[in-house]
Design a protein around this motif. Structure first.
Motif, mmCIF file in Angstrom:
data_model
loop_
_atom_site.group_PDB
_atom_site.id
_atom_site.type_symbol
_atom_site.label_atom_id
_atom_site.label_comp_id
_atom_site.label_asym_id
_atom_site.label_seq_id
_atom_site.Cartn_x
_atom_site.Cartn_y
_atom_site.Cartn_z
ATOM 1 N N VAL A 144 -44.421 63.415 113.583
ATOM 2 C CA VAL A 144 -43.516 64.353 114.246
ATOM 3 C C VAL A 144 -43.080 65.376 113.210
ATOM 4 O O VAL A 144 -43.134 65.135 112.020
ATOM 5 N N GLY A 145 -42.671 66.506 113.670
ATOM 6 C CA GLY A 145 -42.178 67.515 112.746
ATOM 7 C C GLY A 145 -43.302 68.210 112.011
ATOM 8 O O GLY A 145 -44.451 68.219 112.441
ATOM 9 N N TYR A 146 -42.977 68.752 110.888
ATOM 10 C CA TYR A 146 -43.895 69.622 110.152
ATOM 11 C C TYR A 146 -45.123 68.897 109.635
ATOM 12 O O TYR A 146 -46.217 69.414 109.663
ATOM 13 N N PHE A 147 -44.957 67.684 109.156
ATOM 14 C CA PHE A 147 -46.092 67.001 108.544
ATOM 15 C C PHE A 147 -46.998 66.332 109.561
ATOM 16 O O PHE A 147 -47.917 65.621 109.199
ATOM 17 N N GLY A 148 -46.770 66.595 110.842
ATOM 18 C CA GLY A 148 -47.732 66.174 111.844
ATOM 19 C C GLY A 148 -48.977 67.049 111.797
ATOM 20 O O GLY A 148 -50.006 66.718 112.359
ATOM 21 N N ASN A 149 -48.880 68.181 111.077
ATOM 22 C CA ASN A 149 -50.004 69.103 110.935
ATOM 23 C C ASN A 149 -50.845 68.735 109.726
ATOM 24 O O ASN A 149 -50.353 68.112 108.782
ATOM 25 N N ASP A 150 -52.111 69.146 109.741
ATOM 26 C CA ASP A 150 -52.971 68.949 108.583
ATOM 27 C C ASP A 150 -52.680 70.055 107.578
ATOM 28 O O ASP A 150 -52.679 71.233 107.913
ATOM 29 N N LEU A 151 -52.434 69.688 106.339
ATOM 30 C CA LEU A 151 -52.140 70.652 105.291
ATOM 31 C C LEU A 151 -53.091 70.447 104.131
ATOM 32 O O LEU A 151 -53.606 69.348 103.912
ATOM 33 N N ASP A 152 -53.279 71.500 103.382
ATOM 34 C CA ASP A 152 -53.994 71.412 102.117
ATOM 35 C C ASP A 152 -53.222 70.442 101.217
ATOM 36 O O ASP A 152 -51.982 70.483 101.194
ATOM 37 N N PRO A 153 -53.876 69.541 100.504
ATOM 38 C CA PRO A 153 -53.142 68.551 99.704
ATOM 39 C C PRO A 153 -52.172 69.170 98.693
ATOM 40 O O PRO A 153 -51.092 68.630 98.463
ATOM 41 N N GLU A 154 -52.539 70.296 98.090
ATOM 42 C CA GLU A 154 -51.632 70.933 97.138
ATOM 43 C C GLU A 154 -50.395 71.469 97.843
ATOM 44 O O GLU A 154 -49.281 71.349 97.345
ATOM 45 N N GLU A 155 -50.591 72.075 99.018
ATOM 46 C CA GLU A 155 -49.469 72.605 99.788
ATOM 47 C C GLU A 155 -48.575 71.469 100.280
ATOM 48 O O GLU A 155 -47.352 71.572 100.257
ATOM 49 N N LYS A 156 -49.181 70.367 100.698
ATOM 50 C CA LYS A 156 -48.395 69.214 101.149
ATOM 51 C C LYS A 156 -47.573 68.642 100.003
ATOM 52 O O LYS A 156 -46.393 68.314 100.178
ATOM 53 N N ALA A 157 -48.165 68.550 98.818
ATOM 54 C CA ALA A 157 -47.433 68.034 97.656
ATOM 55 C C ALA A 157 -46.255 68.946 97.319
ATOM 56 O O ALA A 157 -45.156 68.470 97.018
ATOM 57 N N ARG A 158 -46.458 70.257 97.400
ATOM 58 C CA ARG A 158 -45.378 71.202 97.112
ATOM 59 C C ARG A 158 -44.239 71.043 98.122
ATOM 60 O O ARG A 158 -43.071 70.977 97.757
ATOM 61 N N LYS A 159 -44.589 70.926 99.389
ATOM 62 C CA LYS A 159 -43.567 70.798 100.433
ATOM 63 C C LYS A 159 -42.844 69.449 100.340
ATOM 64 O O LYS A 159 -41.641 69.367 100.594
ATOM 65 N N LEU A 160 -43.559 68.395 99.970
ATOM 66 C CA LEU A 160 -42.904 67.096 99.793
ATOM 67 C C LEU A 160 -41.939 67.122 98.603
ATOM 68 O O LEU A 160 -40.875 66.507 98.653
ATOM 69 N N ASN A 161 -42.311 67.831 97.532
ATOM 70 C CA ASN A 161 -41.397 67.976 96.399
ATOM 71 C C ASN A 161 -40.136 68.726 96.810
ATOM 72 O O ASN A 161 -39.032 68.365 96.404
ATOM 73 N N VAL A 162 -40.305 69.765 97.613
ATOM 74 C CA VAL A 162 -39.140 70.503 98.110
ATOM 75 C C VAL A 162 -38.264 69.574 98.947
ATOM 76 O O VAL A 162 -37.036 69.568 98.828
ATOM 77 N N GLU A 163 -38.904 68.761 99.786
ATOM 78 C CA GLU A 163 -38.141 67.828 100.623
ATOM 79 C C GLU A 163 -37.376 66.813 99.774
ATOM 80 O O GLU A 163 -36.207 66.525 100.034
ATOM 81 N N PHE A 164 -38.031 66.259 98.745
ATOM 82 C CA PHE A 164 -37.351 65.313 97.871
ATOM 83 C C PHE A 164 -36.144 65.961 97.197
ATOM 84 O O PHE A 164 -35.055 65.389 97.165
ATOM 85 N N ASN A 165 -36.328 67.162 96.665
ATOM 86 C CA ASN A 165 -35.234 67.811 95.958
ATOM 87 C C ASN A 165 -34.094 68.195 96.884
ATOM 88 O O ASN A 165 -32.921 68.048 96.519
ATOM 89 N N ASN A 166 -34.398 68.674 98.089
ATOM 90 C CA ASN A 166 -33.335 68.998 99.046
ATOM 91 C C ASN A 166 -32.619 67.726 99.502
ATOM 92 O O ASN A 166 -31.402 67.733 99.679
ATOM 93 N N GLY A 167 -33.367 66.646 99.693
ATOM 94 C CA GLY A 167 -32.735 65.380 100.056
ATOM 95 C C GLY A 167 -31.832 64.855 98.967
ATOM 96 O O GLY A 167 -30.740 64.347 99.231
ATOM 97 N N ARG A 168 -32.266 64.989 97.720
ATOM 98 C CA ARG A 168 -31.413 64.552 96.602
ATOM 99 C C ARG A 168 -30.147 65.394 96.510
ATOM 100 O O ARG A 168 -29.073 64.875 96.220
#
Length: 171
Positions: A144-168
């Motif tokens: 569900v949400g944004y990561f229900g889409n297929d992303l380039d692995p580098e782009e997914k890693a960047r977005k996951l890092n943003v998510e971790f930092n915003n969550g922290r």
């Protein structure tokens, strides 16, 4: 002459904020869970040394951190909305003649919610925790949400890092 010098200085200063064009290298980069959330200047923040003593539990702790970060981000949005006096129209409890606007701000607002409402909140949160978004799904991609889409692995890693930092930051 003075105008040309000022224009040259402004153009040089503006180029400092222009995006740097870097050639995109194609790679079959798989997202490494250990590298996600690693930010400068701390790097891998493990003050208790659990990565060395309990490496098997790292994936679970990372999944819980991701999930708690998502919950904290939603809570921050709820706090911002409530503290800006944005409320639902209508009644939170028609039988008690209690409107949403009657709920006070801050922590004391929780004690104004009727008991049945608190029971509903606990039930819904428990359902989401146990059935819909289980913490046993370590990748955090619930389809569900944004990561229900297929992303380039580098782009997914960047977005996951943003998510971790915003969550922290929200926690």
């Amino acid at each position: 002459m003075m105008k040309i010098v000022i224009a040259a200085i402004l153009a040089g200063a503006a180029s400092a904020f222009a995006p740097q064009l870097q050639p995109k290298a194609s790679s079959s980069l798989a997202v490494n869970e250990l590298e996600l959330g690693v930010t400068e200047p701390l790097g891998v923040f493990d003050p208790l040394g659990w990565l060395d003593t309990q490496p098997e539990a790292f994936e679970r702790r990372r999944a819980v951190e991701r999930k708690h970060g998502r919950i904290a981000m939603a809570a921050v949005i709820g706090t911002i909305v409530h503290n800006n006096k944005i409320v639902f129209d209508g009644y939170i409890s028609p039988s008690q003649n209690l409107k949403f606007a009657d709920i006070p701000e801050g922590f004391m607002g929780f004690f104004s919610i009727p008991t049945a409402g608190i029971a509903q909140i606990i039930f819904i949160v428990g359902f989401v925790e146990l059935a819909w978004l289980p913490a046993s799904q370590y990748d955090g991609d619930y389809g569900v949400g944004y990561f229900g889409n297929d992303l380039d692995p580098e782009e997914k890693a960047r977005k996951l890092n943003v998510e971790f930092n915003n969550g922290r930051a929200a926690m």
